[in-house]
Design a protein around this motif. Sequence first.
Motif, PDB file in Angstrom:
ATOM      1  N   SER A  97       5.077   0.378   1.244  1.00  0.00           N
ATOM      2  CA  SER A  97       5.113  -0.407   2.444  1.00  0.00           C
ATOM      3  C   SER A  97       4.297  -1.540   2.736  1.00  0.00           C
ATOM      4  N   ASP A  98       4.793  -2.616   3.145  1.00  0.00           N
ATOM      5  CA  ASP A  98       4.137  -4.106   3.062  1.00  0.00           C
ATOM      6  C   ASP A  98       3.125  -4.136   4.056  1.00  0.00           C
ATOM      7  N   ALA A  99       1.798  -4.703   4.480  1.00  0.00           N
ATOM      8  CA  ALA A  99       0.806  -4.318   5.285  1.00  0.00           C
ATOM      9  C   ALA A  99       0.765  -5.944   5.938  1.00  0.00           C
ATOM     10  N   ASP A 131      -5.295   1.311  -5.348  1.00  0.00           N
ATOM     11  CA  ASP A 131      -5.296   1.063  -3.136  1.00  0.00           C
ATOM     12  C   ASP A 131      -4.236  -0.358  -3.122  1.00  0.00           C
ATOM     13  N   TYR A 132      -4.283  -0.847  -3.507  1.00  0.00           N
ATOM     14  CA  TYR A 132      -3.396  -1.841  -3.022  1.00  0.00           C
ATOM     15  C   TYR A 132      -2.710  -2.662  -4.384  1.00  0.00           C
ATOM     16  N   TYR A 143       0.711  -1.119   0.364  1.00  0.00           N
ATOM     17  CA  TYR A 143       0.412   0.094  -0.202  1.00  0.00           C
ATOM     18  C   TYR A 143       0.662   1.616  -0.104  1.00  0.00           C
ATOM     19  N   ARG A 144       0.147   2.257  -0.016  1.00  0.00           N
ATOM     20  CA  ARG A 144       0.689   3.406  -0.128  1.00  0.00           C
ATOM     21  C   ARG A 144       0.216   4.187   0.903  1.00  0.00           C
ATOM     22  N   VAL A 145       1.703   4.892   1.513  1.00  0.00           N
ATOM     23  CA  VAL A 145       1.800   5.148   2.947  1.00  0.00           C
ATOM     24  C   VAL A 145       1.122   6.121   3.039  1.00  0.00           C
ATOM     25  N   ASP A 166     -10.731  -5.275   5.136  1.00  0.00           N
ATOM     26  CA  ASP A 166      -9.681  -3.809   4.700  1.00  0.00           C
ATOM     27  C   ASP A 166      -9.827  -3.862   3.391  1.00  0.00           C
ATOM     28  N   PRO A 175      -4.914   4.767   7.736  1.00  0.00           N
ATOM     29  CA  PRO A 175      -4.694   3.691   8.147  1.00  0.00           C
ATOM     30  C   PRO A 175      -3.788   2.325   6.982  1.00  0.00           C
ATOM     31  N   ALA A 176      -3.036   1.867   7.451  1.00  0.00           N
ATOM     32  CA  ALA A 176      -2.725   0.213   6.920  1.00  0.00           C
ATOM     33  C   ALA A 176      -4.082  -0.305   6.950  1.00  0.00           C
TER      34      ALA A 176
END
Length: 398
Positions: free
Chosen positions: A121-123, A101-102, A36-38, A50, A43-44
């Motif tokens: 980042s990885d969620a 989004d993801y 995802y993009r921070v 989600d 929130p992640a």
Amino acid sequence: NRDAHIAAAGITVSDIRESKYDFSRPYSESASTVIYRVRQGVPAPASVEDLIGKKVLILANSIQAEQLSRLKESFPELAWEATDELTNTDILDKVFNEEVDYAIVDSTVYESQSSFYPGLSDAFVIGRTRPIAWVLTHNQDGSIKKSVDKFLGLESTKVLITELKAKYFSKENPLNFFDTVTFKSDLETRLPALEPYFKEAAIRYDFDWKFLAAIAYQESHWRADAVSPTGVKGIMMLTQAAAKEVGVEDRTDPVESIFGGAQYLINVKAKIPERIKDPDHTWFALAGYNIGFGHLEDARILTQRANKDPDKWENVKEFLPLLSKQRYYQTVKYGYARGQEPVQYVENIQKYMDLLEWEKQIQEIREAREEAMRAIQDAENQSAPNGIILLDNMPDTL
């Protein structure tokens, strides 16, 4: 289709794939990771729930497609887009550019590319960790599998795999978020005017042009008017003494600075023993230029005392920072030095080289794709009366 015997391509083993193919013994492992993009205040994602109602992108015919299909039985509202037209890097691009989004990709893919995508980042992981192995064609006596398994089981092969993982899949970015984003911006706005001169200087002095460009970026961020508090100037940030040594009259002239800097680097490299081969020879030259060759020699002595090879940069860079500690610097000739600085200096240049190589590869791929699409469009416009498309001028890149 029995056109090949072995496919060695970082392929994850799955139940469906095992029903169709033979696999070697595993040599690594991977997991499907949500990327995802921070964003501040957002929130992640923390669970599959989600992902519902979001734009989720994956590769078609992938392990991720299998996993999401199974998850849909428990989460009927879960939806995603599967593409066979994009690569994993294209998918990460879309998350980075907030077009989706993801993304869900193999963890090894993200680990190898994460430093090129500041802000991603990885969620969390979907499913269990899966082995990675080579895919093998079926043969009756199993000789191919026996031979491959024997090769992958060799101690020398295991060492090689460990080295390859460290080189390609464990990249820690010494640059912060701002550094990397600024570099990408400068790549588009400042580099194009300078690139021809870097390439010309690289040919004349037998360097990789991207290496010269990376040094210049570390020194000046490709600013011809850059000036330091100590008076060094220009694209390559030459001192007055260095400029005089290589015949540069105007340090703020970008062409003079680039060619002068390349010549000065040749002079600096001459101070490193010839027995040390590249790339170590070059890293030592850069470190010596940054900290002074006396301090570099002190660090090599500390390396030798620890029974490590003082002709290897990977070893010496461990001992350079010790030159700031009294218990070490008082035992060598040139004394105290801020030994972490040359380590950071070299690592930054290495990372800028990686970033430049990466961005240029992506640019070439996109240009080739656009060229191919234009050729297809031209071919369709020139279709013969019987409907056959003329493909004589199709580019090789297609």
